[in-house]
Scaffold this active site. Structure first.
Site, mmCIF file in Angstrom:
data_model
loop_
_atom_site.group_PDB
_atom_site.id
_atom_site.type_symbol
_atom_site.label_atom_id
_atom_site.label_comp_id
_atom_site.label_asym_id
_atom_site.label_seq_id
_atom_site.Cartn_x
_atom_site.Cartn_y
_atom_site.Cartn_z
ATOM 1 N N SER A 150 -20.015 43.578 -66.048
ATOM 2 C CA SER A 150 -20.247 44.423 -67.219
ATOM 3 C C SER A 150 -21.407 45.378 -66.966
ATOM 4 O O SER A 150 -22.343 45.052 -66.220
ATOM 5 C CB SER A 150 -20.582 43.513 -68.405
ATOM 6 O OG SER A 150 -21.150 44.264 -69.448
ATOM 7 N N TYR A 184 -25.158 36.034 -72.717
ATOM 8 C CA TYR A 184 -23.880 36.541 -72.187
ATOM 9 C C TYR A 184 -24.141 37.436 -70.975
ATOM 10 O O TYR A 184 -23.538 37.270 -69.909
ATOM 11 C CB TYR A 184 -23.120 37.323 -73.282
ATOM 12 C CG TYR A 184 -22.019 38.183 -72.718
ATOM 13 C CD1 TYR A 184 -20.840 37.625 -72.235
ATOM 14 C CD2 TYR A 184 -22.162 39.585 -72.630
ATOM 15 C CE1 TYR A 184 -19.842 38.415 -71.685
ATOM 16 C CE2 TYR A 184 -21.173 40.384 -72.084
ATOM 17 C CZ TYR A 184 -20.012 39.791 -71.615
ATOM 18 O OH TYR A 184 -19.036 40.569 -71.058
ATOM 19 N N LYS A 236 -23.354 37.217 -66.601
ATOM 20 C CA LYS A 236 -22.736 38.208 -65.701
ATOM 21 C C LYS A 236 -23.628 38.424 -64.476
ATOM 22 O O LYS A 236 -23.142 38.515 -63.347
ATOM 23 C CB LYS A 236 -22.510 39.535 -66.437
ATOM 24 C CG LYS A 236 -21.464 39.464 -67.549
ATOM 25 C CD LYS A 236 -20.079 39.125 -67.018
ATOM 26 C CE LYS A 236 -19.044 38.977 -68.114
ATOM 27 N NZ LYS A 236 -17.809 38.335 -67.672
HETATM 28 P P1 NAD Z 1 -10.993 37.972 -74.200
HETATM 29 O O1 NAD Z 1 -11.790 36.962 -74.937
HETATM 30 O O2 NAD Z 1 -9.945 38.700 -74.933
HETATM 31 O O3 NAD Z 1 -10.330 37.316 -72.906
HETATM 32 C C1 NAD Z 1 -10.937 36.239 -72.211
HETATM 33 C C2 NAD Z 1 -9.865 35.181 -72.022
HETATM 34 O O4 NAD Z 1 -10.430 34.081 -71.307
HETATM 35 C C3 NAD Z 1 -9.319 34.633 -73.336
HETATM 36 O O5 NAD Z 1 -7.917 34.671 -73.293
HETATM 37 C C4 NAD Z 1 -9.850 33.194 -73.394
HETATM 38 O O6 NAD Z 1 -8.972 32.350 -74.086
HETATM 39 C C5 NAD Z 1 -9.982 32.873 -71.909
HETATM 40 N N1 NAD Z 1 -10.971 31.853 -71.572
HETATM 41 C C6 NAD Z 1 -12.278 31.798 -71.943
HETATM 42 N N2 NAD Z 1 -12.862 30.711 -71.413
HETATM 43 C C7 NAD Z 1 -11.916 30.076 -70.684
HETATM 44 C C8 NAD Z 1 -11.910 28.904 -69.891
HETATM 45 N N3 NAD Z 1 -12.998 28.137 -69.754
HETATM 46 N N4 NAD Z 1 -10.775 28.544 -69.265
HETATM 47 C C9 NAD Z 1 -9.651 29.299 -69.402
HETATM 48 N N5 NAD Z 1 -9.594 30.418 -70.148
HETATM 49 C C10 NAD Z 1 -10.713 30.792 -70.773
HETATM 50 O O7 NAD Z 1 -12.039 38.995 -73.543
HETATM 51 P P2 NAD Z 1 -11.778 40.389 -72.813
HETATM 52 O O8 NAD Z 1 -12.363 41.450 -73.663
HETATM 53 O O9 NAD Z 1 -10.377 40.490 -72.367
HETATM 54 O O10 NAD Z 1 -12.745 40.213 -71.565
HETATM 55 C C11 NAD Z 1 -12.276 39.751 -70.318
HETATM 56 C C12 NAD Z 1 -13.457 39.651 -69.363
HETATM 57 O O11 NAD Z 1 -14.089 40.931 -69.261
HETATM 58 C C13 NAD Z 1 -14.539 38.678 -69.836
HETATM 59 O O12 NAD Z 1 -15.075 38.021 -68.700
HETATM 60 C C14 NAD Z 1 -15.583 39.601 -70.439
HETATM 61 O O13 NAD Z 1 -16.874 39.052 -70.387
HETATM 62 C C15 NAD Z 1 -15.471 40.817 -69.531
HETATM 63 N N6 NAD Z 1 -15.953 42.059 -70.176
HETATM 64 C C16 NAD Z 1 -15.429 42.433 -71.375
HETATM 65 C C17 NAD Z 1 -15.903 43.575 -71.996
HETATM 66 C C18 NAD Z 1 -15.372 43.998 -73.337
HETATM 67 O O14 NAD Z 1 -16.015 44.839 -73.987
HETATM 68 N N7 NAD Z 1 -14.235 43.512 -73.791
HETATM 69 C C19 NAD Z 1 -16.898 44.345 -71.368
HETATM 70 C C20 NAD Z 1 -17.394 43.929 -70.128
HETATM 71 C C21 NAD Z 1 -16.911 42.777 -69.536
#
Ligand code: NAD
Ligand code: UDP
Length: 338
Positions: free
Chosen positions: A124, A149, A153
């Site tokens: 991120s 959080y 990362k």
């Molecule tokens: P999201 O919550 O929609 O997707 C994450 C998925 O991981 C979910 O389906 C959840 O059920 C699953 N999950 C969480 N912990 C788990 C575990 N222990 N075992 C199995 N599954 C698990 O989030 P997103 O927005 O799709 O983000 C995806 C990734 O991108 C994350 O790592 C997030 O930190 C990173 N990210 C997101 C953003 C954003 O703004 N959305 C920005 C930067 C980074």
């Protein structure tokens, strides 16, 4: 070529599954559904006309993961699974460290033991902290996160770098996302937050659909052109396509590569609100509130490295992002619960 997608039913994961399948990859999804619905996988099948396996498994469950690696022939992993709510991470730091860091360590151990050493990780822009100046580029030192959080990362980036140092057979891609918004143009998959959304775009979308009354803009006294916070919003389909480019490259090499996935353009909160109203013809009432603790004034990418090395550039406009968000939200007012 078969790709393990952890967190593949989540917001970014589901969009990336669509693009992986469109690009001809086979996929295996692992998710514990703590923040997603298995229905997202059905919608991905519907959009692409292709089938794939979904395992309900927590990535902290080494034995569960091991079985999946025994049953499937997996060439690489794209690792989305993790908890991602900034505010919640301040209330529950242990849960965030446990889930995100130990989950990643468990996944890496199982991958190592299976001889699968290519991983693309969801990092991120938050790793740039508040010390660096915009536009952020990949050569800048990682900053200090203002919440657990963000710290997860930074730690995971370090773990992956150390892993490569210990074994040069690994191929690691650290993708630093800016602000993903929007939805697949079909309106069949999109962002589906639990409870009150923390992020700007889902909050606006819920006002438009009548679930929330009014947007509170967190401060209008920042040193930005209109005083509201500036971010680099990127269409989730562009972001997903960035993963395909990163994966294509990662599969043919070893090493650690870091890429910003952003547009390089900063938009203010008011830009987003006004564009959403204009493109969709809906009203978004708002008021100016106090700043949100921990927020920085501006965050946007220098996206040159991904353009040069991956041949990837975000192409979708802010109008596309607003239109596609609304198309998803109005057709799925309760997310996947309809
Ligand atoms: P999201 O919550 O929609 O997707 C994450 C998925 O991981 C979910 O389906 C959840 O059920 C699953 N999950 C969480 N912990 C788990 C575990 N222990 N075992 C199995 N599954 C698990 O989030 P997103 O927005 O799709 O983000 C995806 C990734 O991108 C994350 O790592 C997030 O930190 C990173 N990210 C997101 C953003 C954003 O703004 N959305 C920005 C930067 C980074
Ligand atoms: N924001 C806002 N009201 C909200 C949610 C967000 O004014 O209800 C602002 C926030 O202060 C920031 C921008 O919108 O300037 C994007 O916030 P978001 O939480 O979506 O992303 P992040 O701050 O994590 O980059």
């Amino acid at each position: 070529m078969s790709i393990l997608v952890t967190g593949g039913t989540g917001y970014i994961g589901s969009h990336t599954c669509v693009e992986l399948l469109n690009a001809g990859y086979d996929i295996v999804v692992v998710d514990n559904f703590c923040n997603s619905s298995p229905m997202a996988a059905d919608r991905v099948r519907e959009i692409t006309g292709k089938d794939f396996k979904v395992y309900r498994c927590d990535i902290r469950d080494r034995d569960g993961l091991k079985k999946i690696f025994e049953e499937e022939k997996i060439d690489a992993a794209i690792h989305f699974a993790g908890l991602k709510a900034v505010g919640e991470s301040c209330q529950k730091p242990l849960e965030y460290y446990e889930n995100n860091i130990w989950g990643t360590v468990a996944l890496l151990e199982v991958m190592r033991d299976a001889g699968c050493k290519t991983i693309v990780f969801s990092s991120s822009a938050t790793v740039y902290g508040s010390e660096n100046k915009v536009p952020f580029n990949e050569t800048m030192p990682v900053g200090t996160a203002t919440n657990p959080y963000g710290t997860t990362k930074i730690y995971i980036e370090n773990i992956l770098q150390d892993l490569y140092k210990s074994d040069n057979g690994w191929s690691v891609s650290l993708l630093r996302y800016f602000n993903p918004i929007g939805a697949h143009p079909s309106g069949r998959i999109g962002e589906n937050p639990n409870g009150i959304p923390n992020n700007l775009m889902p909050y606006i979308a819920q006002i438009a659909v009548g679930k929330r009354e009014k947007l509170s803009i967190f401060g209008d006294d920042y040193p930005t052109p209109d005083g509201t916070g500036v971010r680099d919003y990127i269409h989730v389909v562009d972001l997903a396509l960035g993963h395909i480019k990163a994966l294509d490259r990662a599969l043919g090499k070893t090493g650690v590569d870091i890429y910003n996935l952003g547009t390089g353009i900063g938009y203010s909160v008011l830009d987003i609100v006004k564009t959403f109203i204009e493109v969709n013809g809906v009203d978004i009432p708002y008021e100016i509130g106090p700043r949100r603790p921990g927020d920085i004034a501006e965050c946007y990418a220098n996206a040159d490295k991904a353009a040069k090395e991956l041949g990837w550039k975000a192409e979708r406009t802010l109008a596309d992002m607003c239109r596609d968000t609304w198309n998803w939200q109005k057709n799925n007012p309760n997310g996947y619960e309809n």
